[in-house]
Design an enzyme around this catalytic site. Sequence first.
Site, PDB file in Angstrom:
ATOM      1  N   THR A 162      -0.732   0.531 -10.256  1.00 29.66           N
ATOM      2  CA  THR A 162      -2.054   0.035  -9.873  1.00 29.66           C
ATOM      3  C   THR A 162      -2.813   1.035  -9.003  1.00 29.66           C
ATOM      4  O   THR A 162      -3.970   0.807  -8.671  1.00 29.66           O
ATOM      5  CB  THR A 162      -1.953  -1.354  -9.206  1.00 29.66           C
ATOM      6  OG1 THR A 162      -3.263  -1.914  -9.111  1.00 29.66           O
ATOM      7  CG2 THR A 162      -1.331  -1.277  -7.814  1.00 29.66           C
ATOM      8  N   GLU A 195     -11.844   0.797 -10.402  1.00 24.48           N
ATOM      9  CA  GLU A 195     -11.502  -0.143 -11.486  1.00 24.48           C
ATOM     10  C   GLU A 195     -12.339   0.010 -12.751  1.00 24.48           C
ATOM     11  O   GLU A 195     -11.825  -0.091 -13.864  1.00 24.48           O
ATOM     12  CB  GLU A 195     -11.570  -1.586 -10.969  1.00 24.48           C
ATOM     13  CG  GLU A 195     -10.467  -1.968  -9.989  1.00 24.48           C
ATOM     14  CD  GLU A 195     -10.700  -1.419  -8.577  1.00 24.48           C
ATOM     15  OE1 GLU A 195     -11.850  -1.028  -8.269  1.00 24.48           O
ATOM     16  OE2 GLU A 195      -9.731  -1.365  -7.799  1.00 24.48           O
ATOM     17  N   ASP A 202      -5.348  -9.949  -7.874  1.00 23.37           N
ATOM     18  CA  ASP A 202      -5.631  -9.072  -9.019  1.00 23.37           C
ATOM     19  C   ASP A 202      -4.416  -8.437  -9.687  1.00 23.37           C
ATOM     20  O   ASP A 202      -4.126  -8.671 -10.870  1.00 23.37           O
ATOM     21  CB  ASP A 202      -6.645  -7.982  -8.610  1.00 23.37           C
ATOM     22  CG  ASP A 202      -6.321  -7.266  -7.287  1.00 23.37           C
ATOM     23  OD1 ASP A 202      -5.287  -7.569  -6.672  1.00 23.37           O
ATOM     24  OD2 ASP A 202      -7.111  -6.392  -6.885  1.00 23.37           O
ATOM     25  N   GLU A 229       0.821  -1.208   0.000  1.00 22.05           N
ATOM     26  CA  GLU A 229       0.000   0.000   0.000  1.00 22.05           C
ATOM     27  C   GLU A 229       0.858   1.263   0.000  1.00 22.05           C
ATOM     28  O   GLU A 229       0.543   2.237  -0.681  1.00 22.05           O
ATOM     29  CB  GLU A 229      -0.946   0.007   1.210  1.00 22.05           C
ATOM     30  CG  GLU A 229      -1.950  -1.141   1.237  1.00 22.05           C
ATOM     31  CD  GLU A 229      -3.066  -1.020   0.197  1.00 22.05           C
ATOM     32  OE1 GLU A 229      -3.080  -0.028  -0.548  1.00 22.05           O
ATOM     33  OE2 GLU A 229      -3.911  -1.928   0.142  1.00 22.05           O
ATOM     34  N   ARG A 252       0.844   3.746  -3.306  1.00 26.59           N
ATOM     35  CA  ARG A 252       0.220   5.059  -3.078  1.00 26.59           C
ATOM     36  C   ARG A 252       1.264   6.150  -2.842  1.00 26.59           C
ATOM     37  O   ARG A 252       1.185   7.234  -3.422  1.00 26.59           O
ATOM     38  CB  ARG A 252      -0.742   5.001  -1.883  1.00 26.59           C
ATOM     39  CG  ARG A 252      -1.839   3.962  -2.059  1.00 26.59           C
ATOM     40  CD  ARG A 252      -2.888   4.023  -0.959  1.00 26.59           C
ATOM     41  NE  ARG A 252      -3.664   2.789  -0.900  1.00 26.59           N
ATOM     42  CZ  ARG A 252      -4.942   2.720  -0.538  1.00 26.59           C
ATOM     43  NH1 ARG A 252      -5.586   3.797  -0.187  1.00 26.59           N
ATOM     44  NH2 ARG A 252      -5.571   1.547  -0.499  1.00 26.59           N
TER      45      ARG A 252
HETATM   46  C1  DMJ Z   1      -6.240   0.661  -4.896  1.00 22.23           C
HETATM   47  O1  DMJ Z   1      -5.425   0.821  -3.793  1.00 22.23           O
HETATM   48  C2  DMJ Z   1      -5.509  -0.014  -6.027  1.00 22.23           C
HETATM   49  O2  DMJ Z   1      -6.193   0.188  -7.222  1.00 22.23           O
HETATM   50  C3  DMJ Z   1      -5.316  -1.487  -5.789  1.00 22.23           C
HETATM   51  O3  DMJ Z   1      -4.729  -2.116  -6.876  1.00 22.23           O
HETATM   52  C4  DMJ Z   1      -6.650  -2.133  -5.518  1.00 22.23           C
HETATM   53  N1  DMJ Z   1      -7.373  -1.480  -4.457  1.00 22.23           N
HETATM   54  C5  DMJ Z   1      -7.507  -0.046  -4.506  1.00 22.23           C
HETATM   55  C6  DMJ Z   1      -8.659   0.464  -5.347  1.00 22.23           C
HETATM   56  O4  DMJ Z   1      -9.754  -0.316  -5.381  1.00 22.23           O
END
Ligand code: DMJ
Length: 590
Positions: free
Chosen positions: A577, A488, A353, A220, A224
């Site tokens: 992501t 998403e 995912d 995370e 981020r």
């Molecule tokens: C985000 O932190 C990122 O997109 C991660 O890959 C999946 N979860 C959240 C958004 O849903």
Amino acid sequence: MGVVAMPEVAPTVGPGFLPKVIPEPQRPKVPFLHKSQTKKRLFPNKRGPPRLQDGNESDSQAKPAEKERVEKEDVEKVEEEEEEEKKPLVSWRGAIIEAIQATESPSSAHENDAAMPSVPVKPKDTAPLAPVSVKSVDRLETVREAFRHAWKGYKEFAWGHDELKPVSKSYGEWFGLGLTLVDALDTMWILGLTEEFKEARKWVETELSFSKNVDVNLFESTIRILGGLLSTYHLTGDEMFLEKAKDIGLRLMPAFKTPSKIPFSDVNIGKGIAHPPRWTSDSTLAEVTSVQLEFRELSRLTQDPRYQEVVNEVMRLVHKLPGKRDGLVPMFINTNSGQFTHKGVFTLGARADSYYEYLLKQWIQGGKTEPDLLEDYLVAVEGVKKHLLRTTGPSKLTFIGELNHNRFNPKMDHLVCFLPGTLALGAHNGLPDDHMDLALQLMETCHQMYVQMETGLSPEIAQFNLQPSDGRDVHVKPADGHNLLRPETVESLFYLYRFTKDAKYRDWGWDILQSFNKYTRVPSGGYTSISNVRDPVNPGPRDKMESFFLGETLKYLYLLFSDDMELLSLDQYVFNTEAHPLPIWPSPPI
Ligand code: DMJ
């Protein structure tokens, strides 16, 4: 490389950190570090951390003890599922699912934005100018307004804290690192929100310190914080962001000191000590395989190979690891043995995912020179088709379910809606046409996950109806009806619009934005996650605005509505992501 226009109001401000145009990604200054594994291979002719079942909240966001409980429950849930497979399945209606369904065989189956006119945009020499659409301008302005409203709440009630709690007008802390502010930096830059960006930059420069005795989640904080700082550095050319990125990157490195070289989930960035959760030595598969884009870019920028070495080693280990099912991976991996654990559950949703997403994106980032990544991605897509793809009975919607010890479960996390965009990105990069066909079908399904709900917002988890009937395609279990403002679907809409120019994708995104405004907007500032997408009268505000609403959801909506196809061109940037754009590397010297 195209030059990306600086948004509207920026040129009027003075400080040197706001250049008139977003500089090109810092390629020329930085030698290429990547060591090509083998000769570039042409493609053969044709050829999250979220909870498991209920919740899925990205949210190891709870306090450490709570987080530990949630993760422990996840594993217990897998174990329960393993047990449950022996029992008759109960459907969401409480009825026994027909044997045929429950035991189905796995294989059966910018011309210029008028909103940013003050800086000349340099379109590609060959690109024809598209007409400026008034609709696009209005929609872009609506996204900016939504961002400003969200920011108003954050600034007033949560400034410098991780997350806004808009209903109680307070804040929540996860890592204590101003998560929402850092996650939103590049969005503010892209949307041209100059004043907001200046204030946020000042906070990062003067207040953001990583010298803190705090446990952070490696994944995370990488996607981020490190991702947000790196992309903001690339967009602005402001070295301060790079210095901060180096600082957090170095502090996260102890996570990789494990017997197997598979990283621990948590690191104390003040003490430099990493550890797994107290109750297991497992890490989540998607987490350990979705930090690569960021660490590889940090190596390229710093010319320090240590970052890319540790993350490339993880990919090498996973590449050769037994226990996959036609390229599909289990959700956990042990940091001592380096082996998959809790085998038998295969999903494209929570905990797996972004493994698939980063296979493709690393291959693109590295200039398509790493064949193992491509191979793993291609095999996995075939595995998805073989084991997880089904169509609904009523309307023949294509969806991706889960496999639980050979039993097909017709459930799909909203998280899986990253897949249409990723498949389309692959097809755009020369992968098979049928990937695009599948992307189009899955995009329709993700759209239906919104339009079939009374609020026009998707649930966290959808159950698909396999029975041929006139009934609904999508059902929602009571515990799964929440919406966390996730990105998403709008992310995939952005990719599909860029590649097809089909206006319906913009219209779908516009409908979603309107639903967010109708059901999740808090009058005093901010947006909130809600508990029940099926109840428009009382959607049940949950009092939390996730950082990814500003980092991802609003950014992708803006990019979806922008007519400027050179604004973060998908031939020049790869989005991590968490929607932070990083440059695609230049070709290595021949
Ligand atoms: C985000 O932190 C990122 O997109 C991660 O890959 C999946 N979860 C959240 C958004 O849903």
